[in-house]
Design a protein around this motif. Structure first.
Motif, mmCIF file in Angstrom:
data_model
loop_
_atom_site.group_PDB
_atom_site.id
_atom_site.type_symbol
_atom_site.label_atom_id
_atom_site.label_comp_id
_atom_site.label_asym_id
_atom_site.label_seq_id
_atom_site.Cartn_x
_atom_site.Cartn_y
_atom_site.Cartn_z
ATOM 1 N N PRO A 3 -8.057 40.165 -20.044
ATOM 2 C CA PRO A 3 -8.854 41.211 -20.706
ATOM 3 C C PRO A 3 -10.000 41.757 -19.845
ATOM 4 C CG PRO A 3 -8.460 39.375 -22.203
ATOM 5 C CD PRO A 3 -8.013 38.923 -20.846
ATOM 6 N N ASP A 4 -10.352 41.056 -18.768
ATOM 7 C CA ASP A 4 -11.463 41.496 -17.914
ATOM 8 C C ASP A 4 -11.005 42.360 -16.744
ATOM 9 O OD1 ASP A 4 -13.362 40.078 -19.425
ATOM 10 O OD2 ASP A 4 -12.874 38.222 -18.358
ATOM 11 N N ASP A 5 -9.722 42.688 -16.681
ATOM 12 C CA ASP A 5 -9.199 43.413 -15.530
ATOM 13 C C ASP A 5 -9.502 44.908 -15.600
ATOM 14 O OD1 ASP A 5 -8.169 41.146 -14.376
ATOM 15 O OD2 ASP A 5 -6.145 41.432 -15.167
ATOM 16 N N VAL A 6 -9.768 45.478 -14.431
ATOM 17 C CA VAL A 6 -9.852 46.921 -14.217
ATOM 18 C C VAL A 6 -8.853 47.244 -13.121
ATOM 19 C CG1 VAL A 6 -11.299 48.806 -13.387
ATOM 20 C CG2 VAL A 6 -12.263 47.092 -14.917
ATOM 21 N N LEU A 7 -7.913 48.140 -13.390
ATOM 22 C CA LEU A 7 -6.853 48.411 -12.423
ATOM 23 C C LEU A 7 -7.160 49.676 -11.626
ATOM 24 C CD1 LEU A 7 -3.208 47.632 -12.550
ATOM 25 C CD2 LEU A 7 -3.794 49.986 -11.924
ATOM 26 N N THR A 57 -5.713 48.604 -23.879
ATOM 27 C CA THR A 57 -7.021 48.126 -23.415
ATOM 28 C C THR A 57 -7.225 48.147 -21.906
ATOM 29 O OG1 THR A 57 -6.246 45.826 -23.350
ATOM 30 C CG2 THR A 57 -7.209 46.615 -25.427
ATOM 31 N N LEU A 58 -6.154 48.082 -21.101
ATOM 32 C CA LEU A 58 -6.323 48.008 -19.647
ATOM 33 C C LEU A 58 -6.787 49.358 -19.089
ATOM 34 C CD1 LEU A 58 -5.955 46.437 -16.963
ATOM 35 C CD2 LEU A 58 -3.613 47.350 -16.891
ATOM 36 N N PRO A 59 -7.955 49.406 -18.449
ATOM 37 C CA PRO A 59 -8.391 50.667 -17.840
ATOM 38 C C PRO A 59 -7.591 50.955 -16.569
ATOM 39 C CG PRO A 59 -10.236 49.137 -18.186
ATOM 40 C CD PRO A 59 -8.975 48.353 -18.308
#
Length: 336
Positions: free
Chosen positions: A69-73, A98-100
């Motif tokens: 949940p803390d990932d930014v792609l 939810t994934l940016p």
């Protein structure tokens, strides 16, 4: 935040490397040969100030990312690979709600494509020099900082994530800012990116200025006809020069742009469909002739498909093809 850099080419490897070396949690996803070299010897990141050898975590498959949940792609693949990458990311567990997804790419076509698969999409302006011609080694030839970056929501706006990412990239040595109108700025940058195919095709041979002027004039007419918002290219170039300068290349290294590198490496594909081809698409929809962009699109793709090296044609050769294309609409401008 953990930064997942999907597409470890010149830009992605540089971003992942700079983030990692400044203490950020970063993982890069790239081609197997590049990833294996990084795992064995570290990423060699060559800058104007020094050469870093970085043990940045790297994987070759989306399923090895293990999304959290803390990932930014940071999507750094070439535009021709965007759809396939997005499908792989989603199938590997990237949450479409939810994934940016931050599109760190040329063109204005990637953000609409990403919005088909993911809800949280951001545009990222990238004015970052990078050279990637062999596995494990990336050159970031920039003076004073690692490059100029702006981040904003798609289609418009900025939020806390935009500001947090810009802050992290600033700490990683980029001149990075949040910009609520980043898509208009990316459209302005396209005017210069439309010449990428020219450098790839000609390898710098011939006087290119008239051809490039025609390419950009077609783009301006198409953007106006399609109501595509774009910052004044002159204003953008001024802002860009204030934020970023390139350093001299290391001895023996040449670079005429990312498309030139694609042909030089013999990858079999090139980004022209999503730069010049986007202008051609808009022209067909809105009745604007685009012979100069058509020539660059078709010739660049033909050379890529046949694994031909840069320099097959001069700028004058392309002028003749564009004149023929303008005189015979509907005919292929590329020699067969």
């Amino acid at each position: 935040m953990r930064f997942v850099v999907f597409g470890a080419g010149a830009i992605g490897s540089g971003m992942g490397g700079h983030l990692h070396r400044t203490g950020h949690d970063a993982l890069i996803v790239g081609r197997p040969g590049h990833v294996n070299r990084i795992r064995q010897h570290g990423l060699q990141l060559v800058t104007d100030e020094q050469t870093y050898t970085l043990a940045v975590p790297a994987v070759a498959r989306a399923e090895d990312v293990h999304f959290t949940p803390d990932d930014v792609l940071l999507l750094c693949v070439k535009s021709q690979d965007t759809d396939r990458a997005l499908v792989e990311i989603r199938a590997a567990g990237g949450d479409p709600q939810t994934l940016p997804i931050l599109c760190c790419q040329n063109s204005i076509t990637n953000e609409p494509a990403a919005a088909r698969y993911f809800r949280r999409v951001y545009g990222v302006l990238i004015v970052v020099p990078g050279i990637f011609l062999e596995p494990g080694i990336v050159v970031n030839n920039s003076l004073g900082n690692a490059g100029f970056i702006e981040v904003g929501q798609f289609p418009t706006g900025q939020d806390q994530l935009s500001e947090d990412v810009a802050s992290a990239l600033t700490a990683a040595s980029y001149a990075a800012y949040a910009n609520p109108d980043v898509m208009a700025t990316k459209a302005a940058k396209m005017f210069s990116n439309l010449g990428n195919a020219m450098g790839a095709i000609t390898d710098g041979q011939g006087d290119q200025q008239n051809f490039i002027n025609q390419v950009r004039r077609e783009a301006e007419l198409c953007f106006q006809a399609a109501n595509v918002p774009f910052e004044s290219p002159q204003a953008f170039e001024k802002r860009s020069r204030e934020q970023h300068r390139q350093s001299p290349l290391p001895p023996g290294v040449r670079n005429l742009g990312s498309s030139w590198q694609s042909l030089q490496r013999g990858l079999g594909s090139i980004e022209a469909d999503f730069l010049n081809g986007e202008i051609v698409r808009l022209g067909r929809i809105h009745g604007v002739p685009t012979p100069y962009n058509e020539v660059l699109q078709e010739v660049a793709n033909a050379m890529a498909a046949h694994h031909e090296k840069p320099g097959k044609y001069t700028a004058q050769d392309l002028e003749h093809l564009a004149e023929r294309c303008a005189a015979s609409p509907g005919g292929s401008p590329a020699p067969r």
